[in-house]
Write a protein that holds these residues in place. Structure first.
Motif, PDB file in Angstrom:
ATOM      1  N   GLU A  36       0.814  -1.211   0.000  1.00  0.00           N
ATOM      2  CA  GLU A  36       0.000   0.000   0.000  1.00  0.00           C
ATOM      3  C   GLU A  36       0.852   1.266   0.000  1.00  0.00           C
ATOM      4  OE1 GLU A  36      -3.215   0.584  -0.395  1.00  0.00           O
ATOM      5  OE2 GLU A  36      -3.432  -1.565  -0.792  1.00  0.00           O
ATOM      6  N   VAL A  37       1.933   1.267   0.771  1.00  0.00           N
ATOM      7  CA  VAL A  37       2.804   2.442   0.798  1.00  0.00           C
ATOM      8  C   VAL A  37       3.392   2.691  -0.587  1.00  0.00           C
ATOM      9  CG1 VAL A  37       4.962   3.406   1.677  1.00  0.00           C
ATOM     10  CG2 VAL A  37       3.360   2.304   3.242  1.00  0.00           C
ATOM     11  N   LEU A  38       3.863   1.653  -1.231  1.00  0.00           N
ATOM     12  CA  LEU A  38       4.438   1.815  -2.566  1.00  0.00           C
ATOM     13  C   LEU A  38       3.384   2.316  -3.555  1.00  0.00           C
ATOM     14  CD1 LEU A  38       6.694  -1.382  -2.684  1.00  0.00           C
ATOM     15  CD2 LEU A  38       7.422   0.994  -2.366  1.00  0.00           C
ATOM     16  N   ARG A  39       2.156   1.834  -3.412  1.00  0.00           N
ATOM     17  CA  ARG A  39       1.080   2.317  -4.291  1.00  0.00           C
ATOM     18  C   ARG A  39       0.795   3.788  -4.037  1.00  0.00           C
ATOM     19  NH1 ARG A  39      -4.248   3.409  -3.817  1.00  0.00           N
ATOM     20  NH2 ARG A  39      -4.345   2.670  -1.642  1.00  0.00           N
TER      21      ARG A  39
ATOM     22  N   VAL B 265       2.754   6.038  -2.705  1.00  0.00           N
ATOM     23  CA  VAL B 265       3.876   6.873  -3.133  1.00  0.00           C
ATOM     24  C   VAL B 265       3.712   7.241  -4.611  1.00  0.00           C
ATOM     25  CG1 VAL B 265       6.353   6.869  -3.622  1.00  0.00           C
ATOM     26  CG2 VAL B 265       5.528   6.063  -1.417  1.00  0.00           C
ATOM     27  N   GLU B 266       3.242   6.287  -5.396  1.00  0.00           N
ATOM     28  CA  GLU B 266       3.064   6.525  -6.825  1.00  0.00           C
ATOM     29  C   GLU B 266       1.895   7.457  -7.114  1.00  0.00           C
ATOM     30  OE1 GLU B 266       4.834   5.548  -9.535  1.00  0.00           O
ATOM     31  OE2 GLU B 266       6.344   4.774  -8.153  1.00  0.00           O
ATOM     32  N   THR B 267       0.804   7.331  -6.363  1.00  0.00           N
ATOM     33  CA  THR B 267      -0.421   8.053  -6.705  1.00  0.00           C
ATOM     34  C   THR B 267      -0.576   9.392  -5.998  1.00  0.00           C
ATOM     35  OG1 THR B 267      -1.639   6.849  -4.973  1.00  0.00           O
ATOM     36  CG2 THR B 267      -1.628   5.883  -7.191  1.00  0.00           C
ATOM     37  N   SER B 268       0.207   9.636  -4.947  1.00  0.00           N
ATOM     38  CA  SER B 268       0.055  10.880  -4.189  1.00  0.00           C
ATOM     39  C   SER B 268       0.999  11.954  -4.725  1.00  0.00           C
ATOM     40  CB  SER B 268       0.330  10.637  -2.712  1.00  0.00           C
ATOM     41  OG  SER B 268       1.681  10.267  -2.518  1.00  0.00           O
ATOM     42  N   ASN B 269       0.743  13.201  -4.316  1.00  0.00           N
ATOM     43  CA  ASN B 269       1.662  14.277  -4.691  1.00  0.00           C
ATOM     44  C   ASN B 269       2.257  14.980  -3.476  1.00  0.00           C
ATOM     45  OD1 ASN B 269      -0.457  15.956  -3.802  1.00  0.00           O
ATOM     46  ND2 ASN B 269      -1.299  16.090  -5.876  1.00  0.00           N
ATOM     47  N   ASP B 270       1.884  14.514  -2.262  1.00  0.00           N
ATOM     48  CA  ASP B 270       2.432  15.105  -1.038  1.00  0.00           C
ATOM     49  C   ASP B 270       2.440  14.038   0.060  1.00  0.00           C
ATOM     50  OD1 ASP B 270       3.253  17.658   0.437  1.00  0.00           O
ATOM     51  OD2 ASP B 270       1.653  16.875   1.727  1.00  0.00           O
ATOM     52  N   ILE B 271       3.600  13.888   0.722  1.00  0.00           N
ATOM     53  CA  ILE B 271       3.758  12.829   1.734  1.00  0.00           C
ATOM     54  C   ILE B 271       4.291  13.438   3.023  1.00  0.00           C
ATOM     55  CG2 ILE B 271       4.900  10.656   2.314  1.00  0.00           C
ATOM     56  CD1 ILE B 271       5.216  10.166  -0.721  1.00  0.00           C
ATOM     57  N   ASN B 272       3.686  13.051   4.132  1.00  0.00           N
ATOM     58  CA  ASN B 272       4.139  13.449   5.464  1.00  0.00           C
ATOM     59  C   ASN B 272       4.264  12.197   6.319  1.00  0.00           C
ATOM     60  OD1 ASN B 272       3.551  16.667   5.522  1.00  0.00           O
ATOM     61  ND2 ASN B 272       2.004  15.578   4.328  1.00  0.00           N
TER      62      ASN B 272
ATOM     63  N   VAL C 120      10.896   0.226   0.847  1.00  0.00           N
ATOM     64  CA  VAL C 120       9.903   1.247   1.139  1.00  0.00           C
ATOM     65  C   VAL C 120      10.580   2.576   1.465  1.00  0.00           C
ATOM     66  CG1 VAL C 120       8.071   1.939   2.738  1.00  0.00           C
ATOM     67  CG2 VAL C 120       8.168  -0.410   1.890  1.00  0.00           C
ATOM     68  N   THR C 121      11.633   2.527   2.263  1.00  0.00           N
ATOM     69  CA  THR C 121      12.380   3.736   2.606  1.00  0.00           C
ATOM     70  C   THR C 121      12.928   4.403   1.348  1.00  0.00           C
ATOM     71  OG1 THR C 121      13.046   2.734   4.707  1.00  0.00           O
ATOM     72  CG2 THR C 121      14.289   4.650   3.976  1.00  0.00           C
ATOM     73  N   GLU C 122      13.516   3.600   0.489  1.00  0.00           N
ATOM     74  CA  GLU C 122      14.109   4.142  -0.732  1.00  0.00           C
ATOM     75  C   GLU C 122      13.042   4.778  -1.623  1.00  0.00           C
ATOM     76  OE1 GLU C 122      17.587   5.056  -2.781  1.00  0.00           O
ATOM     77  OE2 GLU C 122      17.285   4.149  -0.801  1.00  0.00           O
ATOM     78  N   ALA C 123      11.883   4.124  -1.733  1.00  0.00           N
ATOM     79  CA  ALA C 123      10.808   4.671  -2.572  1.00  0.00           C
ATOM     80  C   ALA C 123      10.331   6.018  -2.046  1.00  0.00           C
ATOM     81  CB  ALA C 123       9.645   3.683  -2.629  1.00  0.00           C
ATOM     82  N   LEU C 124      10.192   6.132  -0.747  1.00  0.00           N
ATOM     83  CA  LEU C 124       9.758   7.393  -0.154  1.00  0.00           C
ATOM     84  C   LEU C 124      10.793   8.500  -0.368  1.00  0.00           C
ATOM     85  CD1 LEU C 124       8.214   6.046   3.172  1.00  0.00           C
ATOM     86  CD2 LEU C 124       7.012   7.517   1.549  1.00  0.00           C
ATOM     87  N   LEU C 125      12.051   8.177  -0.112  1.00  0.00           N
ATOM     88  CA  LEU C 125      13.097   9.193  -0.207  1.00  0.00           C
ATOM     89  C   LEU C 125      13.360   9.627  -1.648  1.00  0.00           C
ATOM     90  CD1 LEU C 125      15.700   7.880   2.411  1.00  0.00           C
ATOM     91  CD2 LEU C 125      13.913   9.598   2.705  1.00  0.00           C
TER      92      LEU C 125
END
Length: 413
Positions: A23-26, A28-35, A46-51
């Motif tokens: 879900e996090v990876l999904r 990350v792809e579909t959102s435009n802002d992450i907190n 997961v860490t790498e995808a977020l960063l």
């Protein structure tokens, strides 16, 4: 008090470890802002995808207990939006909260998942996915929570990274220890002698000092002299022959003894012919083994096991192999605060008190059966006295335990 009545129909779903990763990876792809606000962060997919997403507008990461990995902190430091909660903050920083926004839509993952590889793969984890609009009160609360903690955190600058990296390396050795669990046996009901696990410091002092089969002061002097020899010579091999015989306990009954001390206390090793020969003529192997045991500071199981490997190698090809009696004598004289010398005179009593089989005690299980229970006993964990006789005893407390379980007539040997 927030009113969540309006949010009762928000879609929610429970996520386990790998479901959360998906879900996090999904998101990350579909959102435009992450907190996000997490207690710990380490390397992982997961860490790498977020960063690497370029979408993180606020990230606050904790460092309590030194779980967060320095390389991950360095990557976070490249994000102006990332901040850190230092290990010395009095309140443990322990949230695991992620918020993803895409236009008017928002999704939050709240639960047990830290930003670590194991949290999203091998651990047993559970979090809840909440999806709705950014205006929904529960999602606004998530945003406010992250914002508040981000404001209270500090930048990840070079000074912080330097200090954290140095202390992380120093404390990392304790991480594995925290994951161990020793199934120590409960003290037996109605046992003839008290278990070390049941003895307080005050009781330990009383018992050791009033034992009428051993000379308390002479034994203490012996241990202190042994520590002095190790501190002065640094290695066993560098000691003079009479000093090595003293440490090893291989003096004959009529031989003049170093400093006129009765070195047979804590077990005479005079009958151990092959051991005596090594002590007198070829001490290098024994010395290398003892070098694995530091003279001060904590001693780890890995260091003990390295000692055992070298100790056994020293006796390779000998008719008589060195056992725990010889090894524990050497260990106790180098580190009397950690090791007790176990021999035929105290083995049964000590093992019975610890509810372990004396007949199967050996160097392979000595750490788990003897050393570990001692190190979790109240008397051993007591703080050091400020000075005087009790401070001296505290420095030699593990070695002095043997007298409580001695089954012989008393006296050296």
């Amino acid at each position: 008090m927030p009113n969540y009545g309006e949010d009762v129909n928000l879609p929610t779903r429970m996520l386990t470890e790998r479901q959360a990763a998906k879900e996090v990876l999904r998101l990350v792809e579909t959102s435009n802002d992450i907190n996000l606000a997490v207690a710990w962060a380490t390397e992982g997919d997961v860490t790498e995808a977020l960063l690497q997403s370029g979408k993180v507008s606020q990230a606050v990461v904790g460092t309590h207990m030194y779980v967060t990995a320095p390389p991950t902190l360095r990557k976070l430091a490249d994000l102006p939006s990332a901040r850190v909660v230092a290990p010395d903050k009095p309140r443990l920083f322990h949230p695991k909260v992620y918020l993803f926004k895409s236009g008017a839509s928002a999704a939050a993952i709240v639960g047990s998942h830290n930003l670590t590889s194991s949290a999203f793969s091998s651990n047993v984890e559970a979090s809840v996915l909440i999806e709705g609009d950014s205006s929904d009160s529960v999602l606004r609360e998530v945003q406010q929570f992250i914002e508040k903690n981000w404001q209270g955190a500090e930048p990840i600058d070079d000074d912080f990274l330097f200090a954290y990296e140095r202390q992380y390396e120093a404390k990392r050795q304790h991480h594995a220890e925290l994951r161990t669990f020793r199934r120590v046996k409960r003290p037996a009901q109605g046992a003839k002698v008290a278990s070390p696990l049941d003895i307080s410091w005050r009781e330990f002092v009383r018992r050791v000092k009033t034992d009428d089969r051993h000379d308390f002061e002479k034994r203490l002097v012996l241990l202190e002299r042994a520590r002095t020899l190790f501190a002065k010579r640094l290695t066993f091999a560098a000691m003079k022959p009479d000093e090595r015989k003293a440490i090893a306990g291989t003096y004959g009954k009529v031989e003049p003894r170093l400093d006129d001390i009765e070195w047979a206390w804590f077990g005479t090793m005079f009958p151990q012919g092959d051991f005596k020969s090594l002590v007198n003529n070829d001490p290098a192997g024994l010395s290398v083994a003892l070098d694995h045991i530091p003279l001060v500071g904590d001693i780890t199981q890995a260091q003990y096991e390295a000692f055992v490997v070298e100790f056994r190698t020293t006796f390779k090809g000998k008719a008589h192999q060195g056992g725990y009696a010889v090894a524990s004598r050497l260990l106790a004289l180098k580190r009397p605060d950690v090791f007790v010398a176990v021999n035929s005179q105290n083995r049964r009593g000590l093992c019975e008190a610890l509810v372990v089989a004396h007949s199967t005690l050996n160097l392979d299980n000595f750490w788990e059966r003897i050393v570990e229970p001692i190190r979790m006993s109240p008397w051993w964990l007591a703080p050091r006295a400020k000075g005087g006789l009790e401070a001296r005893l505290w420095d030699c407390r593990a070695a002095m335990l043997d007298s409580l379980y001695y089954e012989g007539k008393g006296g050296p040997g």
